[in-house]
Design a protein around this motif. Sequence first.
Motif, PDB file in Angstrom:
ATOM      1  N   LEU A  28       0.825  -1.217   0.000  1.00  0.00           N
ATOM      2  CA  LEU A  28       0.000   0.000   0.000  1.00  0.00           C
ATOM      3  C   LEU A  28       0.852   1.257   0.000  1.00  0.00           C
ATOM      4  N   ARG A  29       0.394   2.223  -0.757  1.00  0.00           N
ATOM      5  CA  ARG A  29       1.018   3.553  -0.711  1.00  0.00           C
ATOM      6  C   ARG A  29       0.046   4.482  -0.004  1.00  0.00           C
ATOM      7  N   ILE A  30       0.538   5.082   1.043  1.00  0.00           N
ATOM      8  CA  ILE A  30      -0.328   5.906   1.891  1.00  0.00           C
ATOM      9  C   ILE A  30       0.151   7.348   1.849  1.00  0.00           C
ATOM     10  N   GLY A  40      -5.155   7.853  13.625  1.00  0.00           N
ATOM     11  CA  GLY A  40      -5.538   8.349  12.300  1.00  0.00           C
ATOM     12  C   GLY A  40      -4.735   7.668  11.201  1.00  0.00           C
ATOM     13  N   LEU A  41      -3.441   7.453  11.468  1.00  0.00           N
ATOM     14  CA  LEU A  41      -2.591   6.809  10.468  1.00  0.00           C
ATOM     15  C   LEU A  41      -3.029   5.353  10.252  1.00  0.00           C
ATOM     16  N   VAL A  42      -3.289   4.636  11.348  1.00  0.00           N
ATOM     17  CA  VAL A  42      -3.735   3.239  11.217  1.00  0.00           C
ATOM     18  C   VAL A  42      -5.081   3.191  10.488  1.00  0.00           C
ATOM     19  N   ALA A  91      -6.076   5.157   8.215  1.00  0.00           N
ATOM     20  CA  ALA A  91      -5.811   5.379   6.780  1.00  0.00           C
ATOM     21  C   ALA A  91      -5.268   4.101   6.135  1.00  0.00           C
ATOM     22  N   VAL A  92      -4.384   3.400   6.845  1.00  0.00           N
ATOM     23  CA  VAL A  92      -3.809   2.160   6.295  1.00  0.00           C
ATOM     24  C   VAL A  92      -4.895   1.095   6.164  1.00  0.00           C
ATOM     25  N   VAL A  93      -5.711   0.972   7.209  1.00  0.00           N
ATOM     26  CA  VAL A  93      -6.785  -0.033   7.177  1.00  0.00           C
ATOM     27  C   VAL A  93      -7.789   0.299   6.065  1.00  0.00           C
ATOM     28  N   GLY A  94      -8.113   1.584   5.925  1.00  0.00           N
ATOM     29  CA  GLY A  94      -9.045   2.001   4.872  1.00  0.00           C
ATOM     30  C   GLY A  94      -8.514   1.633   3.495  1.00  0.00           C
ATOM     31  N   ALA A  95      -7.213   1.831   3.295  1.00  0.00           N
ATOM     32  CA  ALA A  95      -6.611   1.495   1.994  1.00  0.00           C
ATOM     33  C   ALA A  95      -6.618  -0.017   1.784  1.00  0.00           C
ATOM     34  N   ALA A  96      -6.325  -0.769   2.870  1.00  0.00           N
ATOM     35  CA  ALA A  96      -6.290  -2.241   2.744  1.00  0.00           C
ATOM     36  C   ALA A  96      -7.680  -2.814   2.465  1.00  0.00           C
ATOM     37  N   ALA A  97      -8.705  -2.140   2.992  1.00  0.00           N
ATOM     38  CA  ALA A  97     -10.079  -2.667   2.863  1.00  0.00           C
ATOM     39  C   ALA A  97     -10.759  -2.208   1.573  1.00  0.00           C
ATOM     40  N   PRO A 101      -1.315  -4.415   6.839  1.00  0.00           N
ATOM     41  CA  PRO A 101       0.027  -4.256   7.420  1.00  0.00           C
ATOM     42  C   PRO A 101      -0.098  -3.832   8.883  1.00  0.00           C
ATOM     43  N   LYS A 102       0.662  -4.502   9.743  1.00  0.00           N
ATOM     44  CA  LYS A 102       0.508  -4.267  11.192  1.00  0.00           C
ATOM     45  C   LYS A 102       1.348  -3.057  11.643  1.00  0.00           C
ATOM     46  N   VAL A 103       0.843  -1.890  11.286  1.00  0.00           N
ATOM     47  CA  VAL A 103       1.497  -0.633  11.668  1.00  0.00           C
ATOM     48  C   VAL A 103       1.540  -0.495  13.199  1.00  0.00           C
ATOM     49  N   SER A 104       0.573  -1.110  13.869  1.00  0.00           N
ATOM     50  CA  SER A 104       0.488  -1.011  15.337  1.00  0.00           C
ATOM     51  C   SER A 104       1.750  -1.511  16.026  1.00  0.00           C
ATOM     52  N   LEU A 105       2.453  -2.463  15.386  1.00  0.00           N
ATOM     53  CA  LEU A 105       3.653  -3.027  16.020  1.00  0.00           C
ATOM     54  C   LEU A 105       4.689  -1.950  16.313  1.00  0.00           C
ATOM     55  N   ALA A 106       4.710  -0.906  15.473  1.00  0.00           N
ATOM     56  CA  ALA A 106       5.723   0.147  15.638  1.00  0.00           C
ATOM     57  C   ALA A 106       5.493   0.951  16.915  1.00  0.00           C
TER      58      ALA A 106
END
Length: 227
Positions: free
Chosen positions: A15-17, A39-41, A43-49, A175-180
Amino acid sequence: MAHSTATLRLTVGDLRIVHPITVPSGPVEAAEVVPTLQGLVNAVVGAAAAGKTVSCRKGCGACCRQLVPVSRSEGERLLRIVEAMPEERREALQVRFAAAEAVIEAAGLGQREGRNDRELSAAYFALGVPCPFLEDESCSIHLERPLICREYLVTSPAELCAGPAQEGVTPLPVPKVSLAARGLQDDADDWFPLALLMAWRRTRPRKTARHPGPEWMQRFLRQLGRK
Ligand code: SF4
């Protein structure tokens, strides 16, 4: 307090965010940039879905019996959220947290004790302990729910999620952005199960660093690059 804004351009997985962020300019605790991470997560989830049919619905809380790993920074934010609740709601939550803690500790799942992530998660789910924030099978802190809760969506029939082995459940690949967020404060893989939030409160590190918001975001992005 003044705020700083920027536009993040990230590649996470496939994904490109492109996502605008705003953080406090001055020194703050990490808990104060958690809304920006939410907000960032999102956006990532919205793109993935995008283009997928997600079967998760309000009132379906089967996944809210899973082990939910929460970072220290999110834990500190959640404690503030709970402390700001009306007394009656806070007391009801305390009762649910105490009940969850008793079951988890009695099963010996308060610590890892040599189990790998998969074994720990399976044993935890088998206990069937509802997240203390779950009310009428819906999340009572939906807007403030942890990052990892946002990342868990399924495309398989909802009824499969309650199965003991969760056979046939197809999570949306996010993508598990939460891990960061776990290494945000001290570079350690620092997390605890959400249901033990009040137990963690009793033992958590009291000394909390303060950094300008943009510095917290740089730390977060460095952690993300390592995942
Ligand atoms: S915080 Fe909300 S979404 Fe996350 S496990 Fe608890 S009830 Fe479910």
